[in-house]
Scaffold this motif. Sequence first.
Motif, PDB file in Angstrom:
ATOM      1  N   PRO A   7     124.079  25.473 104.872  1.00 38.85           N
ATOM      2  CA  PRO A   7     122.713  25.635 105.283  1.00 38.85           C
ATOM      3  C   PRO A   7     121.826  24.523 104.725  1.00 38.85           C
ATOM      4  O   PRO A   7     120.612  24.361 104.887  1.00 38.85           O
ATOM      5  N   THR A  50     131.331  39.437 105.420  1.00 43.59           N
ATOM      6  CA  THR A  50     130.219  38.591 104.637  1.00 43.59           C
ATOM      7  C   THR A  50     131.251  38.015 103.279  1.00 43.59           C
ATOM      8  O   THR A  50     131.699  38.774 102.731  1.00 43.59           O
ATOM      9  N   PHE A  63     126.682  29.192  99.205  1.00 47.05           N
ATOM     10  CA  PHE A  63     125.985  30.090 100.215  1.00 47.05           C
ATOM     11  C   PHE A  63     126.944  31.262 101.022  1.00 47.05           C
ATOM     12  O   PHE A  63     128.105  31.104 100.566  1.00 47.05           O
ATOM     13  N   ASP A  76     127.224  33.286 111.113  1.00 49.34           N
ATOM     14  CA  ASP A  76     125.872  32.957 110.615  1.00 49.34           C
ATOM     15  C   ASP A  76     126.185  32.205 109.010  1.00 49.34           C
ATOM     16  O   ASP A  76     127.352  32.431 108.563  1.00 49.34           O
ATOM     17  N   THR A  77     125.397  31.392 108.934  1.00 51.02           N
ATOM     18  CA  THR A  77     125.678  30.836 107.568  1.00 51.02           C
ATOM     19  C   THR A  77     124.069  30.773 107.051  1.00 51.02           C
ATOM     20  O   THR A  77     123.096  30.613 107.592  1.00 51.02           O
ATOM     21  N   THR A  78     123.999  31.305 105.743  1.00 53.55           N
ATOM     22  CA  THR A  78     122.542  31.438 105.122  1.00 53.55           C
ATOM     23  C   THR A  78     122.495  31.060 103.757  1.00 53.55           C
ATOM     24  O   THR A  78     123.606  30.984 102.970  1.00 53.55           O
ATOM     25  N   GLU A  79     121.464  30.301 103.016  1.00 56.15           N
ATOM     26  CA  GLU A  79     121.218  30.241 101.646  1.00 56.15           C
ATOM     27  C   GLU A  79     121.717  31.624 100.760  1.00 56.15           C
ATOM     28  O   GLU A  79     121.585  32.526 101.095  1.00 56.15           O
ATOM     29  N   GLU A  82     119.173  34.432 100.420  1.00 59.74           N
ATOM     30  CA  GLU A  82     118.797  35.111 101.477  1.00 59.74           C
ATOM     31  C   GLU A  82     119.996  36.109 101.843  1.00 59.74           C
ATOM     32  O   GLU A  82     121.115  36.011 101.746  1.00 59.74           O
ATOM     33  N   PRO A  84     122.199  37.929 104.456  1.00 57.44           N
ATOM     34  CA  PRO A  84     122.942  37.475 105.452  1.00 57.44           C
ATOM     35  C   PRO A  84     122.061  38.035 106.876  1.00 57.44           C
ATOM     36  O   PRO A  84     122.002  39.392 106.822  1.00 57.44           O
ATOM     37  N   ARG A  85     121.830  37.496 107.683  1.00 60.73           N
ATOM     38  CA  ARG A  85     121.226  38.041 109.082  1.00 60.73           C
ATOM     39  C   ARG A  85     122.099  38.879 109.626  1.00 60.73           C
ATOM     40  O   ARG A  85     123.385  38.677 109.607  1.00 60.73           O
TER      41      ARG A  85
END
Length: 88
Positions: A7, A50, A63, A76-79, A82, A84-85
């Motif tokens: 991210p 996750t 991340f 998906d990848t997120t900081e 955050e 996870p979506r």
Amino acid sequence: MLLITCPYCGPREETEFRYGGEGVAMPEEADDRTWSRFLYYRSSPAGPFTERWVHAHGCRRWFTVRRDTLTHEILDTTELEEPPRGSP
Ligand SMILES: [Zn+2]
């Protein structure tokens, strides 16, 4: 070879990353049973999962990755800060 999107840096080859295990939050307060479950129990589902990764040969930041354990597709990848979506 997997292509993982950091991210912070963008898409990079899997070899730049290290796996960090299931992405579970550390309990703020815990009795022995809760602490033991945090340390030693993992859900290991078949499907979306996750997990934490670190960009070891890049920015060196941790991340969150959502990956399908059956297909290895990166969903998906997120900081790290955050949620996870797709999570509740
Ligand atoms: Zn990076």
